[in-house]
Design a protein around this motif. Structure first.
Motif, PDB file in Angstrom:
ATOM      1  N   PHE A  32      31.470  58.417  52.544  1.00  0.00           N
ATOM      2  CA  PHE A  32      31.160  57.845  51.108  1.00  0.00           C
ATOM      3  C   PHE A  32      32.158  58.042  50.126  1.00  0.00           C
ATOM      4  O   PHE A  32      32.212  58.622  49.229  1.00  0.00           O
ATOM      5  N   LYS A  65      29.117  45.874  53.104  1.00  0.00           N
ATOM      6  CA  LYS A  65      29.731  46.303  51.912  1.00  0.00           C
ATOM      7  C   LYS A  65      30.568  44.869  51.204  1.00  0.00           C
ATOM      8  O   LYS A  65      30.940  44.319  52.080  1.00  0.00           O
ATOM      9  N   THR A 107      37.215  49.951  55.872  1.00  0.00           N
ATOM     10  CA  THR A 107      36.066  49.686  54.912  1.00  0.00           C
ATOM     11  C   THR A 107      34.750  50.592  55.405  1.00  0.00           C
ATOM     12  O   THR A 107      34.266  51.152  55.074  1.00  0.00           O
ATOM     13  N   VAL A 138      25.628  47.653  58.141  1.00  0.00           N
ATOM     14  CA  VAL A 138      26.311  48.154  57.625  1.00  0.00           C
ATOM     15  C   VAL A 138      26.710  46.927  56.783  1.00  0.00           C
ATOM     16  O   VAL A 138      27.119  46.373  57.303  1.00  0.00           O
ATOM     17  N   LEU A 161      22.977  54.353  52.909  1.00  0.00           N
ATOM     18  CA  LEU A 161      24.109  54.571  52.574  1.00  0.00           C
ATOM     19  C   LEU A 161      24.563  54.057  51.046  1.00  0.00           C
ATOM     20  O   LEU A 161      24.903  55.099  50.234  1.00  0.00           O
ATOM     21  N   VAL A 216      33.592  55.449  49.522  1.00  0.00           N
ATOM     22  CA  VAL A 216      33.206  53.915  49.305  1.00  0.00           C
ATOM     23  C   VAL A 216      31.497  53.846  49.650  1.00  0.00           C
ATOM     24  O   VAL A 216      31.337  54.381  50.621  1.00  0.00           O
ATOM     25  N   ARG A 217      31.358  53.784  48.416  1.00  0.00           N
ATOM     26  CA  ARG A 217      29.992  53.481  48.208  1.00  0.00           C
ATOM     27  C   ARG A 217      29.123  51.916  49.597  1.00  0.00           C
ATOM     28  O   ARG A 217      29.904  50.318  48.590  1.00  0.00           O
ATOM     29  N   ALA A 218      28.402  52.270  50.258  1.00  0.00           N
ATOM     30  CA  ALA A 218      28.084  50.945  51.133  1.00  0.00           C
ATOM     31  C   ALA A 218      26.720  50.227  49.806  1.00  0.00           C
ATOM     32  O   ALA A 218      25.862  50.908  49.739  1.00  0.00           O
ATOM     33  N   ASP A 219      26.826  49.205  50.258  1.00  0.00           N
ATOM     34  CA  ASP A 219      25.668  47.955  49.737  1.00  0.00           C
ATOM     35  C   ASP A 219      24.531  48.160  50.205  1.00  0.00           C
ATOM     36  O   ASP A 219      23.245  47.663  49.481  1.00  0.00           O
ATOM     37  N   CYS A 258      32.964  54.280  54.609  1.00  0.00           N
ATOM     38  CA  CYS A 258      31.012  54.183  53.859  1.00  0.00           C
ATOM     39  C   CYS A 258      30.605  55.385  54.556  1.00  0.00           C
ATOM     40  O   CYS A 258      29.676  55.618  54.416  1.00  0.00           O
TER      41      CYS A 258
END
Length: 248
Positions: A49, A9, A42, A7, A67, A51-54, A46
């Motif tokens: 959701f 971010k 964070t 994961v 994700l 926050v949207r993970a990269d 994530c």
């Protein structure tokens, strides 16, 4: 039951999460510790959701979720499997305690009001707040509000409850009542992922402790192993700052 893989971010030029891997078994209590700004909150956000993970994948009950690319339907399905307990309670001030707990059941799950109130009443009784269910949040102490927040999560019957520093906004004398509720949930076999600085709680209730620093898992293992006999120097430094009398 739940697994996170790689994961990542980033916010602007700052990489907050740098490839986090995590496994949580059914019924396990996992506590995440680490310095402020290390990425703990964070990571929780994530997972749910908020926050949207990269980058990264989530497995929940053997279902793989990307994700970074999950669509709205998938996000809703993941959220139905999780519940989030926030630092600052996030209660609706214009709704009673009972309405705060039933709202997610009625609006999010389509539960009939009568049944939702039965479930909510049982959850409030579990956290010692049944007698306050006609009250409004602004008439309650911080500890009582947080117990309502926990009841709201419990009522949803999620696969896992995510706690984001649930005692950090409380006066010291109110911390114990919230931790006691969480210990009760742990004793009942509730799966929990908890970000906290309450080391005594971690020692007593956690199956696994994870130390995150600068966006990576620096150390993880059984609670007693990590808290009493940390291997990594940065874990030792963190625990010495948090517990000046620690021999770590």
């Amino acid at each position: 039951m739940l697994r996170l893989e790689n994961v990542r971010k980033r916010f602007g030029d700052q990489e907050i999460l740098k490839g986090i891997d995590l496994v949580i078994e059914n019924g396990e209590v996992v506590v995440i510790i680490g310095p402020s700004g290390s990425g703990k909150t964070t990571l929780l956000r994530c997972l749910n959701f908020l926050v949207r993970a990269d980058e990264g994948n989530l497995w929940i009950h053997d279902r793989k979720v990307n994700l970074a690319a999950a669509d709205r339907k998938t996000i809703l399905e993941v959220r139905r499997s999780t519940a989030f307990v926030f630092q600052n309670y996030n209660l609706f001030r214009n709704k009673t305690v009972l309405d705060n707990v039933t709202l997610g059941l009625i609006k999010g799950r389509g539960t009939a009001r009568g049944r939702a109130e039965e479930i909510a009443t049982a959850a409030l009784e579990q956290v010692g707040m049944k007698k306050f269910m006609a009250r409004y949040p602004n008439t309650l102490s911080g500890g009582q509000q947080q117990r309502v927040g926990i009841a709201r999560a419990v009522a949803l019957n999620p696969d896992i409850i995510l706690f984001d520093e649930p005692t950090s906004a409380l006066d010291p004398e109110m911390v114990g009542e919230v931790l006691d509720v969480m210990k009760g949930l742990a004793g009942d076999g509730t799966t929990m992922l908890i970000v906290t600085h309450e080391i005594s709680f971690a020692r007593e209730a956690a199956d696994q402790v994870i130390f995150i620093d600068e966006g990576v898992v620096a150390e993880k293992g059984q609670a007693e192993e990590v808290l009493a006999h940390p291997r990594e120097e940065r874990t030792k430094r963190f625990l010495r700052r948090l517990l000046p009398d620690s021999a770590a």
